[in-house]
Each structure stands twice: as structure tokens, then as C-alpha cells.
Write a protein that holds these residues in place. Sequence first.
Motif, PDB file in Angstrom:
ATOM      1  N   VAL A   1      14.049 -12.244 -11.460  1.00 33.33           N
ATOM      2  CA  VAL A   1      15.143 -12.976 -11.795  1.00 33.33           C
ATOM      3  C   VAL A   1      14.460 -14.375 -11.832  1.00 33.33           C
ATOM      4  CG1 VAL A   1      16.814 -11.581 -10.657  1.00 33.33           C
ATOM      5  CG2 VAL A   1      15.641 -13.132  -9.293  1.00 33.33           C
ATOM      6  N   HIS A   2      13.311 -14.770 -11.171  1.00 31.57           N
ATOM      7  CA  HIS A   2      12.736 -16.148 -11.099  1.00 31.57           C
ATOM      8  C   HIS A   2      12.103 -16.267 -12.441  1.00 31.57           C
ATOM      9  CE1 HIS A   2      14.031 -16.716  -6.829  1.00 31.57           C
ATOM     10  NE2 HIS A   2      13.830 -17.980  -7.135  1.00 31.57           N
ATOM     11  N   MET A   3      11.421 -15.259 -12.954  1.00 30.81           N
ATOM     12  CA  MET A   3      10.703 -15.199 -14.358  1.00 30.81           C
ATOM     13  C   MET A   3      11.700 -15.499 -15.614  1.00 30.81           C
ATOM     14  SD  MET A   3       7.544 -15.451 -13.802  1.00 30.81           S
ATOM     15  CE  MET A   3       7.176 -15.377 -15.453  1.00 30.81           C
ATOM     16  N   TYR A   4      12.730 -14.777 -15.428  1.00 26.88           N
ATOM     17  CA  TYR A   4      13.902 -15.278 -16.353  1.00 26.88           C
ATOM     18  C   TYR A   4      14.226 -16.765 -16.356  1.00 26.88           C
ATOM     19  CZ  TYR A   4      14.531 -10.108 -16.844  1.00 26.88           C
ATOM     20  OH  TYR A   4      14.342  -8.631 -17.150  1.00 26.88           O
ATOM     21  N   LEU A   5      14.423 -17.147 -15.204  1.00 26.21           N
ATOM     22  CA  LEU A   5      14.740 -18.474 -15.102  1.00 26.21           C
ATOM     23  C   LEU A   5      13.452 -19.551 -15.628  1.00 26.21           C
ATOM     24  CD1 LEU A   5      16.705 -20.881 -14.007  1.00 26.21           C
ATOM     25  CD2 LEU A   5      15.405 -20.606 -11.543  1.00 26.21           C
ATOM     26  N   PHE A   6      12.239 -19.025 -15.287  1.00 24.05           N
ATOM     27  CA  PHE A   6      11.120 -19.719 -15.801  1.00 24.05           C
ATOM     28  C   PHE A   6      11.157 -19.875 -17.468  1.00 24.05           C
ATOM     29  CE2 PHE A   6       6.803 -19.538 -17.088  1.00 24.05           C
ATOM     30  CZ  PHE A   6       6.404 -20.774 -16.736  1.00 24.05           C
ATOM     31  N   TYR A   7      11.478 -18.824 -17.960  1.00 24.13           N
ATOM     32  CA  TYR A   7      11.541 -18.493 -19.366  1.00 24.13           C
ATOM     33  C   TYR A   7      12.488 -19.641 -20.049  1.00 24.13           C
ATOM     34  CZ  TYR A   7       9.184 -14.340 -18.770  1.00 24.13           C
ATOM     35  OH  TYR A   7       8.148 -13.253 -18.311  1.00 24.13           O
ATOM     36  N   VAL A   8      13.683 -19.709 -19.484  1.00 27.74           N
ATOM     37  CA  VAL A   8      14.718 -20.744 -19.613  1.00 27.74           C
ATOM     38  C   VAL A   8      14.398 -22.244 -19.630  1.00 27.74           C
ATOM     39  CG1 VAL A   8      17.043 -21.328 -19.377  1.00 27.74           C
ATOM     40  CG2 VAL A   8      16.574 -19.025 -19.276  1.00 27.74           C
ATOM     41  N   ILE A   9      13.594 -22.244 -18.455  1.00 30.47           N
ATOM     42  CA  ILE A   9      13.269 -23.808 -18.196  1.00 30.47           C
ATOM     43  C   ILE A   9      12.075 -24.106 -19.231  1.00 30.47           C
ATOM     44  CG2 ILE A   9      11.747 -25.025 -16.546  1.00 30.47           C
ATOM     45  CD1 ILE A   9      13.141 -23.567 -14.413  1.00 30.47           C
TER      46      ILE A   9
ATOM     47  N   ALA B   1      10.665 -38.925 -22.497  1.00 27.60           N
ATOM     48  CA  ALA B   1       9.705 -38.317 -21.453  1.00 27.60           C
ATOM     49  C   ALA B   1       9.864 -38.149 -20.174  1.00 27.60           C
ATOM     50  CB  ALA B   1       8.606 -39.657 -21.330  1.00 27.60           C
ATOM     51  N   SER B   2      10.950 -38.717 -19.401  1.00 23.24           N
ATOM     52  CA  SER B   2      11.180 -38.465 -18.030  1.00 23.24           C
ATOM     53  C   SER B   2      11.843 -37.104 -18.163  1.00 23.24           C
ATOM     54  CB  SER B   2      12.303 -39.441 -17.488  1.00 23.24           C
ATOM     55  OG  SER B   2      13.408 -39.531 -18.326  1.00 23.24           O
ATOM     56  N   ALA B   3      12.587 -36.559 -19.073  1.00 19.77           N
ATOM     57  CA  ALA B   3      13.480 -35.259 -19.246  1.00 19.77           C
ATOM     58  C   ALA B   3      12.258 -34.221 -19.330  1.00 19.77           C
ATOM     59  CB  ALA B   3      14.651 -35.291 -20.136  1.00 19.77           C
ATOM     60  N   PHE B   4      11.139 -34.603 -20.291  1.00 20.55           N
ATOM     61  CA  PHE B   4      10.325 -33.646 -20.542  1.00 20.55           C
ATOM     62  C   PHE B   4       9.473 -33.221 -19.070  1.00 20.55           C
ATOM     63  CE2 PHE B   4       5.602 -32.648 -21.529  1.00 20.55           C
ATOM     64  CZ  PHE B   4       5.732 -31.691 -22.400  1.00 20.55           C
ATOM     65  N   LEU B   5       9.194 -34.367 -18.323  1.00 22.11           N
ATOM     66  CA  LEU B   5       8.450 -34.396 -17.166  1.00 22.11           C
ATOM     67  C   LEU B   5       9.315 -33.515 -16.196  1.00 22.11           C
ATOM     68  CD1 LEU B   5       5.906 -35.124 -15.532  1.00 22.11           C
ATOM     69  CD2 LEU B   5       6.988 -37.313 -15.019  1.00 22.11           C
ATOM     70  N   ALA B   6      10.407 -33.823 -16.109  1.00 25.34           N
ATOM     71  CA  ALA B   6      11.363 -33.175 -14.952  1.00 25.34           C
ATOM     72  C   ALA B   6      11.446 -31.867 -15.382  1.00 25.34           C
ATOM     73  CB  ALA B   6      12.740 -33.863 -15.086  1.00 25.34           C
ATOM     74  N   PHE B   7      11.691 -31.392 -16.514  1.00 30.41           N
ATOM     75  CA  PHE B   7      11.763 -29.642 -16.747  1.00 30.41           C
ATOM     76  C   PHE B   7      10.585 -29.278 -16.602  1.00 30.41           C
ATOM     77  CE2 PHE B   7      15.768 -30.769 -19.429  1.00 30.41           C
ATOM     78  CZ  PHE B   7      16.496 -29.930 -18.693  1.00 30.41           C
ATOM     79  N   GLY B   8       9.477 -29.998 -16.952  1.00 34.81           N
ATOM     80  CA  GLY B   8       8.021 -29.221 -16.842  1.00 34.81           C
ATOM     81  C   GLY B   8       7.901 -29.077 -15.390  1.00 34.81           C
TER      82      GLY B   8
ATOM     83  N   MET C   1      11.374 -31.195  -7.200  1.00 31.81           N
ATOM     84  CA  MET C   1      12.168 -31.202  -8.500  1.00 31.81           C
ATOM     85  C   MET C   1      13.239 -31.929  -8.698  1.00 31.81           C
ATOM     86  SD  MET C   1      14.151 -27.341  -9.452  1.00 31.81           S
ATOM     87  CE  MET C   1      15.359 -27.698  -8.380  1.00 31.81           C
ATOM     88  N   PHE C   2      13.941 -32.063  -7.552  1.00 32.19           N
ATOM     89  CA  PHE C   2      15.172 -33.029  -7.635  1.00 32.19           C
ATOM     90  C   PHE C   2      14.611 -34.550  -7.792  1.00 32.19           C
ATOM     91  CE2 PHE C   2      16.924 -29.581  -5.021  1.00 32.19           C
ATOM     92  CZ  PHE C   2      17.894 -29.332  -5.724  1.00 32.19           C
ATOM     93  N   LEU C   3      13.400 -35.078  -7.239  1.00 26.98           N
ATOM     94  CA  LEU C   3      12.890 -36.219  -7.428  1.00 26.98           C
ATOM     95  C   LEU C   3      12.729 -36.695  -8.723  1.00 26.98           C
ATOM     96  CD1 LEU C   3      11.556 -39.102  -6.119  1.00 26.98           C
ATOM     97  CD2 LEU C   3       9.515 -37.509  -6.356  1.00 26.98           C
ATOM     98  N   PHE C   4      12.258 -35.487  -9.736  1.00 27.60           N
ATOM     99  CA  PHE C   4      12.017 -35.806 -11.192  1.00 27.60           C
ATOM    100  C   PHE C   4      13.007 -35.928 -11.764  1.00 27.60           C
ATOM    101  CE2 PHE C   4       7.441 -34.734  -9.348  1.00 27.60           C
ATOM    102  CZ  PHE C   4       6.604 -35.305 -10.449  1.00 27.60           C
ATOM    103  N   PHE C   5      14.178 -35.158 -11.615  1.00 29.91           N
ATOM    104  CA  PHE C   5      15.183 -35.208 -12.310  1.00 29.91           C
ATOM    105  C   PHE C   5      16.108 -36.690 -11.768  1.00 29.91           C
ATOM    106  CE2 PHE C   5      14.796 -30.580 -13.088  1.00 29.91           C
ATOM    107  CZ  PHE C   5      15.416 -30.574 -14.428  1.00 29.91           C
TER     108      PHE C   5
ATOM    109  N   LEU D   1       7.099 -25.508 -10.553  1.00 33.61           N
ATOM    110  CA  LEU D   1       7.404 -25.278  -9.073  1.00 33.61           C
ATOM    111  C   LEU D   1       8.020 -23.693  -9.208  1.00 33.61           C
ATOM    112  CD1 LEU D   1       9.058 -28.580  -8.070  1.00 33.61           C
ATOM    113  CD2 LEU D   1       6.871 -27.517  -7.250  1.00 33.61           C
ATOM    114  N   PHE D   2       8.919 -23.306 -10.056  1.00 34.71           N
ATOM    115  CA  PHE D   2       9.400 -21.947 -10.087  1.00 34.71           C
ATOM    116  C   PHE D   2       8.140 -20.931 -10.438  1.00 34.71           C
ATOM    117  CE2 PHE D   2      13.692 -23.876  -9.860  1.00 34.71           C
ATOM    118  CZ  PHE D   2      14.324 -23.453  -8.953  1.00 34.71           C
ATOM    119  N   GLY D   3       7.351 -21.291 -11.366  1.00 36.86           N
ATOM    120  CA  GLY D   3       6.549 -20.370 -11.684  1.00 36.86           C
ATOM    121  C   GLY D   3       5.226 -20.189 -10.707  1.00 36.86           C
ATOM    122  N   ASN D   4       5.354 -21.072  -9.675  1.00 35.38           N
ATOM    123  CA  ASN D   4       4.251 -20.659  -8.599  1.00 35.38           C
ATOM    124  C   ASN D   4       4.693 -20.498  -7.230  1.00 35.38           C
ATOM    125  OD1 ASN D   4       1.498 -21.476  -9.980  1.00 35.38           O
ATOM    126  ND2 ASN D   4       2.946 -22.794 -10.861  1.00 35.38           N
TER     127      ASN D   4
END
Length: 202
Positions: free
Chosen positions: A55-63, A28-35, A1-5, A40-43
Motif C-alpha cells: 500500500v505504501h508503494m502504491y502511494l509512492f508511485y502516485v507521489i 520549485a518548492s512544490a517539486f521539492l516538497a513532493f520529492g 514532510m510537513f516542513l517542506f509543504f 521519505l515514503f520510499g525509505n
Amino acid sequence: MFLFFGFTGVIDVLYFYKVDIPPNLDYASAFLAFGIEGFLFGNHLHGRSHMDVMVHMYLFYVIIACVICVALEARYRENVTVALARTYFTFLQGTWFYQIGFILYPPGGMAHWDQENHDQMMIITMIFSWHCAVVAVIMFFFVLIVGKMVKRGSTGNDFVRNDIQYQKVGANGLNSGESSRPIISNSSTMRQTFDETSEDEV
């Protein structure tokens, strides 16, 4: 996650120093990083408690909202509402990260949450809605303050670009001997320029 950001930061630095790279890579890089962050958080929710998953699903929705906003921002560059929406969801993502830490790993002296208790999970849902409201209020006041500062200390001419160049166009095309001049930024210069320009040049 930190690598893509980290990639997005590198792209921004390259654009800042005017390195010759293709346009729109920042979006494109921001789209890829958030994606990737959402992926990662969804899986990584398998085997966790119900409250932990919630709480992690709420975070997933915001992402996912951040991913959508980046895509819309790349399409509608001049729409400030889309840019503010991405800022809002990124801000909300950050505050909810802190809240997750206090819920799942409370500091010493704080009571632990019962992660299978339905009533406490409903309290978590209410806390998330408070985060949404507080972030919206904070951003609203920042928008008001910045808007007043811009109106008080700036004029319309401050936002006119003066680094764009143009050339005179004659009857036979571009006059190669003519030097480029910056686009005019006020009415007096405009009148003077047109007075000096002959009809043939126009």
C-alpha cells in the motif's frame, strides 16, 4: 514532510503579497516538497508486512507522478492537461492516504486485514484501481460543471488582462512625456485609439 509543504505555503503567501522574490519559486518548492515526500515514503518500508509495503508503494508511485507533473507544469504553463494531471494525482494521493489508514489501522468493530494473505493483497490492488477510477470520474464532472459555468456567465473579454501598460513609440523612441495607458480590450476602443494616433507616432 510537513516542513517542506509548509515552505510552499510560505512562498505562495509571499507571492500573494507581492514580495520581491525570484520568480518560479512556487514550482520549485512544490517539486521539492513532493520529492522529499516520495523519498521519505520510499525509505521507511524496512521490516514491514507485505501488505504494508504494497500500500505504501502504491502511494509512492502516485507521489512520483505528482513530482513529474509539477516539473511538466513548470515547463508548460499554458497546458491545462498538465495542471489537471497534477490535481488528479494529488487528489488520488489524499484518498489513498485515507484508505491506507483504514487498511493498516481499522477502527474498532472493523475486521483486520491479514497482511500476509495473497488474496487480500489482490483485493487491495483492486481497491486502488477503484480509487483511480472514482477520482477520475469526480474530476471529469467538476471539469464539466466549471466549463459550463464559464461559458454561461462569461465572455471572451472577461479574460483579457487590462492591467498591462504600454507607451507610444515615436520616430525617436519612447516619448517620455506620454503617460502609459492600459492595453485596449475591445474593438471600439481599438478603433478610437488608432484614429487618434498619427502616422508619425506609429
